[in-house]
Design an enzyme around this catalytic site. Structure first.
Site, short mmCIF file in Angstrom:
data_model
loop_
_atom_site.label_atom_id
_atom_site.label_comp_id
_atom_site.label_asym_id
_atom_site.label_seq_id
_atom_site.Cartn_x
_atom_site.Cartn_y
_atom_site.Cartn_z
N LEU A 273 -6.08 -27.92 4.63
CA LEU A 273 -4.69 -27.45 4.69
C LEU A 273 -4.50 -26.81 6.06
O LEU A 273 -5.37 -26.07 6.52
CB LEU A 273 -4.41 -26.43 3.58
N ASP A 274 -3.38 -27.11 6.70
CA ASP A 274 -3.18 -26.54 8.04
C ASP A 274 -3.01 -25.04 7.94
O ASP A 274 -2.85 -24.47 6.87
CB ASP A 274 -1.99 -27.20 8.74
N VAL A 275 -3.07 -24.38 9.08
CA VAL A 275 -3.12 -22.93 9.13
C VAL A 275 -1.88 -22.29 8.52
O VAL A 275 -1.95 -21.18 7.97
CB VAL A 275 -3.32 -22.46 10.58
#
EC number: 5.4.99.-
Length: 410
Positions: A273-275
């Site tokens: 999952l992206d930041v």
């Protein structure tokens, strides 16, 4: 005179037997009294009787009143040349077969007879005690499936593929482990190994990866569901940004107290999952599980809730449902739904379900429709939904039923 009488009586008895001429027969009649007469040339004949005493009684048999005639059992045996003969003893081969049958078919009766006999000395009891484990070892116990599974998972260690051992040890995924082997970063017993198919046993073989030795006993496989907060990344490459695995520091620090003598698991996230994205992320040390769950062939649906800036119209929904290009591939969502408004949430929300899970796929779909993403949260993977009571930064260990909901069959 006495000698003459004796000789005369003897000759008379002999002549008497000759005169009677008893036939040879198996039946003999006892003679109780014999009338005799003796005569000579110088005297008159003298008659006298000879009485025979009855025979002494034979001693009684020692077989409990059984006569020898009752003990005699005739056996009709066929000899090697085919002729039949009568003998008083059973054939040797019959006695041998009866002894074998009594030993193999009736062990319980044999044990009972042994128990009835009193133990004479301590040496005999020691012999009986020493022989009893041998009799028990001959009979293999039947184990249930659960018992066999427990033994195979905890005790039985069979040689496995080198890449699989590295993945099970938490070094990396199966594919990344194969790349490490091909790059010459893995040694087995001091010899460089370039084939992932090499069979190794971690309990016996000495395996090094990048100078770090793989422990002999592999750590147990663990599975967690993490509610990832914003500002955490799923990789460990960037040191200036916190990693999602750092949320397990407290769990790993108390590992030795909870599992003494067991190596710590090396945790990593399944997928990414992206930041800026929050929500459900699976964390484990099982490389096979991670590869199965993150592989595109699994086609697991992933559900996201996105909050957008501005109002949402029908044309936006149509544009999202038509899909867009992501990493050179045209990606189309499984479903797009406008969620009802809530009083505590002023912004509009969309429920988007995808199955490919490419990098920034949901953000690209919303952006292509002319909308701006305010927040993005993943709430479901496959049949497992993020628990509503699981706070940000918290994790929960997955049960077997929840792993099956994720599509994992161990």
């Amino acid at each position: 005179m006495a000698s003459v009488a004796a000789s005369s009586s003897i000759s008379f008895a002999a002549s008497f037997l000759k005169i009677k001429a008893f036939p040879l027969s198996p039946r003999f009649f006892p003679i109780r009294t014999l009338r005799c007469s003796v005569s000579s040339s110088s005297s008159e004949p003298i008659e006298f009787d000879i009485s025979f005493a009855p025979p002494k009684p034979k001693p009684s048999s020692t077989h409990g009143g059984v006569t020898p005639q009752q003990l005699f059992i005739p056996w009709i045996v066929r000899s090697d040349d085919g002729t039949l003969k009568l003998q008083s003893q059973p054939p040797a081969r019959l006695i041998h077969n009866l002894a074998i049958d009594a030993t193999t078919q009736n062990p319980k009766k044999k044990d009972k007879s042994k128990k009835k006999q009193p133990q004479a000395t301590s040496s005999s009891s020691a012999t009986t005690t020493a022989s009893s484990p041998a009799s028990h070892s001959e009979v293999k116990p039947k184990l249930s499936k659960a018992a066999r599974r427990f033994y195979n998972e905890n005790f039985k260690e069979q040689p496995q593929r080198l890449s699989k051992v590295l993945a099970a040890a938490g070094v990396a995924s199966r594919r990344t482990s194969e790349e490490l082997i091909f790059d010459g970063k893995v040694t087995v017993n001091g010899i460089l190994c370039n084939t992932p198919q090499t069979r190794v046993d971690p309990s016996r073989d000495i395996i090094y990866v990048n100078g770090n030795r793989i422990p002999k006993k592999l750590p147990p496989k663990v599975y967690f569901a993490l509610n990832k907060p914003k500002g955490y990344i799923c990789s460990s490459g960037e040191k200036e940004i916190k990693s999602a695995i750092s949320l397990f520091d407290e769990y790993l620090s108390s590992w030795d107290k909870r599992n003494p003598g067991t190596p710590k698991p090396r945790l990593f996230t399944v997928g990414r999952l992206d930041v800026a994205t929050t929500g459900l992320i699976v964390v484990t040390n099982d490389g096979d599980f991670a590869q199965k769950l993150s592989h595109p062939s699994s086609s697991l649906p992933k559900e996201y809730i996105t909050t957008v800036v501005g109002d949402i119209h029908k044309r936006h929904l149509m544009a999202i449902s038509e899909g867009t290009m992501v990493e050179g591939v045209h990606c189309v969502p499984d479903s797009v739904e406008l969620m009802p408004k809530q009083h505590d949430i002023p912004r509009a929300r969309l429920r988007i379900v995808v199955h490919e899970g490419r990098n920034h796929e949901v953000r690209e779909l919303v952006k292509n429709a002319g909308l701006e993403v305010h927040s993005l949260k993943r709430v479901r993977i496959g049949g497992f939904r993020l628990p509503s009571d699981l706070g940000l930064g918290k994790h929960v260990e997955l049960k077997q039923s929840e792993l099956k909901a994720l599509g994992w069959k161990n």
